[in-house]
Design a protein around this motif. Structure first.
Motif, PDB file in Angstrom:
ATOM      1  N   ALA A  31     -52.616  -1.261  -7.582  1.00  0.00           N
ATOM      2  CA  ALA A  31     -53.824  -0.926  -6.827  1.00  0.00           C
ATOM      3  C   ALA A  31     -53.515  -0.722  -5.341  1.00  0.00           C
ATOM      4  CB  ALA A  31     -54.869  -2.027  -7.006  1.00  0.00           C
ATOM      5  N   ASN A  32     -52.676  -1.576  -4.786  1.00  0.00           N
ATOM      6  CA  ASN A  32     -52.349  -1.479  -3.363  1.00  0.00           C
ATOM      7  C   ASN A  32     -51.384  -0.347  -3.050  1.00  0.00           C
ATOM      8  OD1 ASN A  32     -53.744  -3.713  -1.910  1.00  0.00           O
ATOM      9  ND2 ASN A  32     -52.676  -4.993  -3.392  1.00  0.00           N
ATOM     10  N   ASN A  33     -50.364  -0.187  -3.885  1.00  0.00           N
ATOM     11  CA  ASN A  33     -49.278   0.732  -3.559  1.00  0.00           C
ATOM     12  C   ASN A  33     -49.490   2.159  -4.055  1.00  0.00           C
ATOM     13  OD1 ASN A  33     -47.917  -1.467  -2.421  1.00  0.00           O
ATOM     14  ND2 ASN A  33     -46.941  -1.985  -4.381  1.00  0.00           N
ATOM     15  N   GLU A  34     -50.233   2.322  -5.140  1.00  0.00           N
ATOM     16  CA  GLU A  34     -50.429   3.655  -5.709  1.00  0.00           C
ATOM     17  C   GLU A  34     -51.891   4.100  -5.658  1.00  0.00           C
ATOM     18  OE1 GLU A  34     -48.398   4.445  -9.451  1.00  0.00           O
ATOM     19  OE2 GLU A  34     -47.221   2.610  -9.189  1.00  0.00           O
ATOM     20  N   LEU A  35     -52.762   3.290  -6.206  1.00  0.00           N
ATOM     21  CA  LEU A  35     -54.173   3.674  -6.314  1.00  0.00           C
ATOM     22  C   LEU A  35     -54.820   3.904  -4.952  1.00  0.00           C
ATOM     23  CD1 LEU A  35     -56.862   3.967  -7.886  1.00  0.00           C
ATOM     24  CD2 LEU A  35     -57.096   1.479  -7.709  1.00  0.00           C
ATOM     25  N   HIS A  36     -54.739   2.926  -4.074  1.00  0.00           N
ATOM     26  CA  HIS A  36     -55.470   2.996  -2.809  1.00  0.00           C
ATOM     27  C   HIS A  36     -55.083   4.211  -1.959  1.00  0.00           C
ATOM     28  CE1 HIS A  36     -57.938   1.675   0.447  1.00  0.00           C
ATOM     29  NE2 HIS A  36     -56.920   1.420   1.242  1.00  0.00           N
ATOM     30  N   PRO A  37     -53.803   4.490  -1.757  1.00  0.00           N
ATOM     31  CA  PRO A  37     -53.458   5.673  -0.954  1.00  0.00           C
ATOM     32  C   PRO A  37     -53.964   6.980  -1.567  1.00  0.00           C
ATOM     33  CG  PRO A  37     -51.558   4.218  -1.195  1.00  0.00           C
ATOM     34  CD  PRO A  37     -52.604   3.718  -2.135  1.00  0.00           C
ATOM     35  N   LEU A  38     -53.874   7.116  -2.882  1.00  0.00           N
ATOM     36  CA  LEU A  38     -54.336   8.337  -3.531  1.00  0.00           C
ATOM     37  C   LEU A  38     -55.861   8.442  -3.499  1.00  0.00           C
ATOM     38  CD1 LEU A  38     -51.929   8.409  -6.613  1.00  0.00           C
ATOM     39  CD2 LEU A  38     -51.908   9.967  -4.648  1.00  0.00           C
ATOM     40  N   ALA A  39     -56.547   7.319  -3.666  1.00  0.00           N
ATOM     41  CA  ALA A  39     -58.011   7.325  -3.640  1.00  0.00           C
ATOM     42  C   ALA A  39     -58.538   7.720  -2.260  1.00  0.00           C
ATOM     43  CB  ALA A  39     -58.547   5.953  -4.040  1.00  0.00           C
ATOM     44  N   ARG A  40     -57.873   7.291  -1.211  1.00  0.00           N
ATOM     45  CA  ARG A  40     -58.292   7.666   0.150  1.00  0.00           C
ATOM     46  C   ARG A  40     -58.181   9.173   0.348  1.00  0.00           C
ATOM     47  NH1 ARG A  40     -55.278   4.021   4.459  1.00  0.00           N
ATOM     48  NH2 ARG A  40     -56.579   5.281   5.847  1.00  0.00           N
ATOM     49  N   LEU A  41     -57.110   9.772  -0.160  1.00  0.00           N
ATOM     50  CA  LEU A  41     -56.976  11.223  -0.087  1.00  0.00           C
ATOM     51  C   LEU A  41     -58.048  11.911  -0.927  1.00  0.00           C
ATOM     52  CD1 LEU A  41     -53.102  11.731  -0.433  1.00  0.00           C
ATOM     53  CD2 LEU A  41     -54.486  12.170   1.604  1.00  0.00           C
ATOM     54  N   ALA A  42     -58.255  11.407  -2.137  1.00  0.00           N
ATOM     55  CA  ALA A  42     -59.213  12.020  -3.058  1.00  0.00           C
ATOM     56  C   ALA A  42     -60.626  12.005  -2.493  1.00  0.00           C
ATOM     57  CB  ALA A  42     -59.172  11.303  -4.405  1.00  0.00           C
ATOM     58  N   PHE A  43     -60.975  10.943  -1.795  1.00  0.00           N
ATOM     59  CA  PHE A  43     -62.346  10.799  -1.284  1.00  0.00           C
ATOM     60  C   PHE A  43     -62.675  11.858  -0.237  1.00  0.00           C
ATOM     61  CE2 PHE A  43     -65.705   8.588   1.216  1.00  0.00           C
ATOM     62  CZ  PHE A  43     -66.627   8.438   0.185  1.00  0.00           C
ATOM     63  N   ILE A  44     -61.662  12.338   0.487  1.00  0.00           N
ATOM     64  CA  ILE A  44     -61.905  13.365   1.504  1.00  0.00           C
ATOM     65  C   ILE A  44     -61.380  14.738   1.068  1.00  0.00           C
ATOM     66  CG2 ILE A  44     -61.991  11.741   3.427  1.00  0.00           C
ATOM     67  CD1 ILE A  44     -59.080  12.428   4.066  1.00  0.00           C
ATOM     68  N   GLY A  45     -60.980  14.838  -0.186  1.00  0.00           N
ATOM     69  CA  GLY A  45     -60.562  16.126  -0.729  1.00  0.00           C
ATOM     70  C   GLY A  45     -59.230  16.624  -0.230  1.00  0.00           C
ATOM     71  N   LYS A  46     -58.370  15.708   0.185  1.00  0.00           N
ATOM     72  CA  LYS A  46     -57.063  16.095   0.714  1.00  0.00           C
ATOM     73  C   LYS A  46     -55.967  15.894  -0.335  1.00  0.00           C
ATOM     74  CE  LYS A  46     -58.613  17.059   4.838  1.00  0.00           C
ATOM     75  NZ  LYS A  46     -58.623  18.449   5.346  1.00  0.00           N
ATOM     76  N   GLY A  47     -54.756  16.298   0.033  1.00  0.00           N
ATOM     77  CA  GLY A  47     -53.624  16.163  -0.878  1.00  0.00           C
ATOM     78  C   GLY A  47     -53.337  17.465  -1.594  1.00  0.00           C
ATOM     79  N   ALA A  48     -52.286  17.457  -2.365  1.00  0.00           N
ATOM     80  CA  ALA A  48     -51.845  18.672  -3.069  1.00  0.00           C
ATOM     81  C   ALA A  48     -52.546  18.815  -4.415  1.00  0.00           C
ATOM     82  CB  ALA A  48     -50.332  18.632  -3.274  1.00  0.00           C
ATOM     83  N   ARG A  49     -52.871  20.052  -4.753  1.00  0.00           N
ATOM     84  CA  ARG A  49     -53.435  20.329  -6.080  1.00  0.00           C
ATOM     85  C   ARG A  49     -52.316  20.332  -7.113  1.00  0.00           C
ATOM     86  NH1 ARG A  49     -58.687  22.687  -6.563  1.00  0.00           N
ATOM     87  NH2 ARG A  49     -59.684  22.967  -4.539  1.00  0.00           N
ATOM     88  N   HIS A  50     -52.570  19.711  -8.231  1.00  0.00           N
ATOM     89  CA  HIS A  50     -51.610  19.711  -9.335  1.00  0.00           C
ATOM     90  C   HIS A  50     -52.375  20.026 -10.614  1.00  0.00           C
ATOM     91  CE1 HIS A  50     -48.347  18.081  -6.931  1.00  0.00           C
ATOM     92  NE2 HIS A  50     -49.181  17.167  -6.470  1.00  0.00           N
ATOM     93  N   ALA A  51     -51.878  20.948 -11.386  1.00  0.00           N
ATOM     94  CA  ALA A  51     -52.528  21.327 -12.646  1.00  0.00           C
ATOM     95  C   ALA A  51     -51.795  20.709 -13.824  1.00  0.00           C
ATOM     96  CB  ALA A  51     -52.562  22.838 -12.789  1.00  0.00           C
ATOM     97  N   GLY A  52     -52.550  20.384 -14.857  1.00  0.00           N
ATOM     98  CA  GLY A  52     -51.972  19.794 -16.053  1.00  0.00           C
ATOM     99  C   GLY A  52     -53.057  19.568 -17.084  1.00  0.00           C
ATOM    100  N   GLU A  53     -52.766  18.745 -18.064  1.00  0.00           N
ATOM    101  CA  GLU A  53     -53.744  18.506 -19.131  1.00  0.00           C
ATOM    102  C   GLU A  53     -55.005  17.834 -18.611  1.00  0.00           C
ATOM    103  OE1 GLU A  53     -54.396  15.277 -20.181  1.00  0.00           O
ATOM    104  OE2 GLU A  53     -52.839  14.308 -18.980  1.00  0.00           O
ATOM    105  N   TRP A  54     -54.910  17.179 -17.447  1.00  0.00           N
ATOM    106  CA  TRP A  54     -56.074  16.508 -16.854  1.00  0.00           C
ATOM    107  C   TRP A  54     -57.122  17.510 -16.355  1.00  0.00           C
ATOM    108  CZ3 TRP A  54     -51.002  15.826 -15.257  1.00  0.00           C
ATOM    109  CH2 TRP A  54     -50.596  16.612 -14.169  1.00  0.00           C
ATOM    110  N   CYS A  55     -56.774  18.808 -16.297  1.00  0.00           N
ATOM    111  CA  CYS A  55     -57.732  19.826 -15.852  1.00  0.00           C
ATOM    112  C   CYS A  55     -58.803  20.118 -16.913  1.00  0.00           C
ATOM    113  CB  CYS A  55     -57.010  21.133 -15.530  1.00  0.00           C
ATOM    114  SG  CYS A  55     -55.775  21.029 -14.225  1.00  0.00           S
TER     115      CYS A  55
END
Length: 259
Positions: free
Chosen positions: A205-229
């Protein structure tokens, strides 16, 4: 064909879509520009969940007026087979509850519980189908009515988010060392269980989830396509997804060649 959804409010970074926004952090904000939709399959699943909740609440002697209302609203999606499938989920939950009660008299079973994991995910919350809290362990049990895709509990981010929410709610009342995450998918005869130490869960939660969630909340970060689309509402206008689709088509063409 989907229709516009109404009613229940969902978090931008919902637990159910976490696999997608953890893999493609801009996707949650991108999706928010599109209306939420529903389908007969989704409504059928909602009805089955409400039936499970009512059966469990009846077994515990709890009021279930909200479930009664929802079941009545969704009655057009009812089928007799739902009774057997929901019974299997209810029986599993009650058996686990009785097992835990034999070990600890202070064991609690909670149904349709709001779980807040906003400490790690901005404005993050979800609803746990069934939650068993006892000394030493929390078990989150999730009901999946779908039969199109088998869902496993191992490293399942939705289940881990629910576990974090449960910890936030009960860790100060109980000594919790382990979280058990269980998915019951009766239409496939599928039961998946996975356990993780609280220490390992919090490290993720601290090392992986939180940093990615902060980016996701403001729509930042790289787009990645896969089965999750697959269920992303923004995919029709996503160049990354189109490129991914072309790559997949090319692979199929290559494997289908007569070499």
């Amino acid at each position: 064909m989907g229709t516009q959804a109404t009613g229940k409010k969902h978090a931008l970074l919902s637990a159910s879509s976490s696999h997608r926004w953890l893999e493609c952090t801009p996707s949650a904000v991108a999706e928010s520009a599109y209306p939420e939709t529903t389908s007969a399959y989704a409504e059928e699943g909602s009805l089955a969940h409400a039936i499970c909740a009512r059966k469990l609440k009846r077994a515990l002697g709890l009021p279930h007026r909200e479930e009664d209302i929802e079941i009545e609203e969704l009655r057009d999606y009812y089928s007799e087979e739902m009774e057997g499938h929901t019974d299997r989920f209810v029986d599993h939950v009650l058996a686990r509850y009785e097992e835990a009660r034999r070990e600890c008299h202070g064991t609690r079973l909670l149904i349709e519980t709001r779980l807040d994991f906003s400490f790690f995910v901005p404005e993050g919350f979800g609803t746990g189908d069934a939650l068993i809290v006892t000394d030493g362990r929390i078990e989150v049990i999730d009901f999946k009515y779908g039969k199109g895709v088998r869902v496993d509990a191992v490293e399942n981010p939705q289940m881990k988010l629910y576990a974090l929410g449960a910890l936030d709610e009960f860790d100060y009342r109980y000594t919790i060392d382990e979280v058990r995450m269980t998915i019951v998918q009766p239409r496939l005869g599928h039961l998946s269980e996975w356990s993780q130490s609280v220490e390992t869960l919090l490290a993720w939660a601290n090392n992986e989830l939180h940093p990615l969630a902060r980016l996701a909340f403001i729509g930042k970060g790289a787009r990645h396509a896969g089965e999750w689309c697959r269920f992303c509402r923004a995919k029709p206008d996503c160049a990354m997804h189109r490129a991914y689709g072309l790559t997949q088509d090319a692979r199929l063409d290559f494997h289908g060649m007569d070499l």
